[in-house]
Design an enzyme around this catalytic site. Structure first.
Site, PDB file in Angstrom:
ATOM      1  N   ASP A  22      -7.742   4.206  -1.720  1.00 39.08           N
ATOM      2  CA  ASP A  22      -6.856   3.521  -2.648  1.00 39.08           C
ATOM      3  C   ASP A  22      -6.542   2.151  -2.020  1.00 39.08           C
ATOM      4  OD1 ASP A  22      -4.885   3.126  -4.751  1.00 39.08           O
ATOM      5  OD2 ASP A  22      -3.372   3.550  -3.226  1.00 39.08           O
ATOM      6  N   ASP A  24      -3.334  -0.431  -2.925  1.00 42.15           N
ATOM      7  CA  ASP A  24      -1.937  -0.765  -2.667  1.00 42.15           C
ATOM      8  C   ASP A  24      -1.177   0.451  -2.158  1.00 42.15           C
ATOM      9  OD1 ASP A  24      -0.056  -2.968  -2.726  1.00 42.15           O
ATOM     10  OD2 ASP A  24       1.062  -1.746  -4.143  1.00 42.15           O
ATOM     11  N   ASP A 176      -1.601   7.046  -1.330  1.00 42.26           N
ATOM     12  CA  ASP A 176      -0.163   7.066  -1.070  1.00 42.26           C
ATOM     13  C   ASP A 176       0.648   7.578  -2.254  1.00 42.26           C
ATOM     14  OD1 ASP A 176       1.287   4.215  -2.356  1.00 42.26           O
ATOM     15  OD2 ASP A 176      -0.871   4.499  -2.416  1.00 42.26           O
TER      16      ASP A 176
END
Length: 238
Positions: A22, A24, A176
């Site tokens: 991923d 950000d 995240d």
């Protein structure tokens, strides 16, 4: 889990055929820029920006706009406004601790890797350029798939790009957000959850395979037979 997260899991070494990152919250933290982005849009469409921010992280902007302002939910608008973020707010973005070193280690070990993100292509290339981070050979962006995370289509596409769809369980997703973690799991991958944008409880609820505070806990320790071995230390005890 207790009142305080317990990051005392003994070190473990794991080998994978490839890695799907991923962006950000995993490679960079552009939260302050995203907050300004949504404050601007929220004021334009007459929606409290704080309401938007509660549900927007890890999701494509177009999916948020489909709910709040359908008239703006088109790729031309989304790509334009997202492409401005690295230009206007470059000074607000920081690297996730350990991300650059881990990426460098994977590249040195010739590990197959790709970025799979809810951001648009202008946003991704803008941030990678501004932060002087490695640009992957393979990239899956918001425009690439009909549905965003937690739908697994993006990670399935990432597997296809790495030619590892037949061994999804041997590919590690680094994520995240709960939506992203669920997408990676639904695609059949192993998932490492980072506690960089959500609480440890929120990350754990999405059921990743392992959880770390950030990527200072992860390093490449070897490669053999087309597989790369990483060490995870100070993982969260579940």
């Amino acid at each position: 889990m207790g009142s305080q997260p317990d990051y005392s899991q003994p070190p473990l070494r794991l080998s994978f055929a490839g890695f799907l990152w991923d962006m950000d919250g995993t490679i960079i933290d552009s939260t302050p820029a995203i907050e300004k982005h949504w404050h601007t849009i929220g004021n334009e469409i007459g929606v409290d920006p704080e309401t938007i921010l509660k549900t927007s992280h890890g999701r494509r902007s177009i999916d948020t706009l489909k709910i709040l302002a359908p008239e703006r939910a088109n790729w031309e608008y989304v790509a334009k406004v997202e492409g401005q973020l690295p230009v206007l707010y470059a000074h607000l973005a920081t690297e996730i601790p350990g991300a650059r070193a881990l990426l460098d280690g994977m590249i040195a070990a010739a590990a197959p890797w790709a970025i799979v993100t809810s951001g648009t292509e202008p946003l991704v290339h803008g941030w990678l350029g501004r932060m002087k981070l490695a640009v992957p050979e393979h990239l899956v962006t918001a425009e690439s798939v009909p549905e965003g995370k937690p739908d697994p289509a993006c990670y399935r596409m990432g597997l296809d790009k790495l030619r590892l769809a037949d061994v999804a369980g041997e590919v590690l997703v680094l994520e995240d957000s709960p939506a992203g973690i669920r997408a990676g799991k639904a695609a059949g991958c192993k998932v490492l959850g980072l506690v960089t944008s959500h609480t440890a409880e929120q990350v754990a609820a999405a059921e990743p395979d392992w959880i770390v505070k950030d990527l200072t806990s992860v390093r490449v320790v070897g490669s053999e037979g087309g597989r790369v071995t990483i060490e995870i230390k100070d993982g969260l005890k579940l």
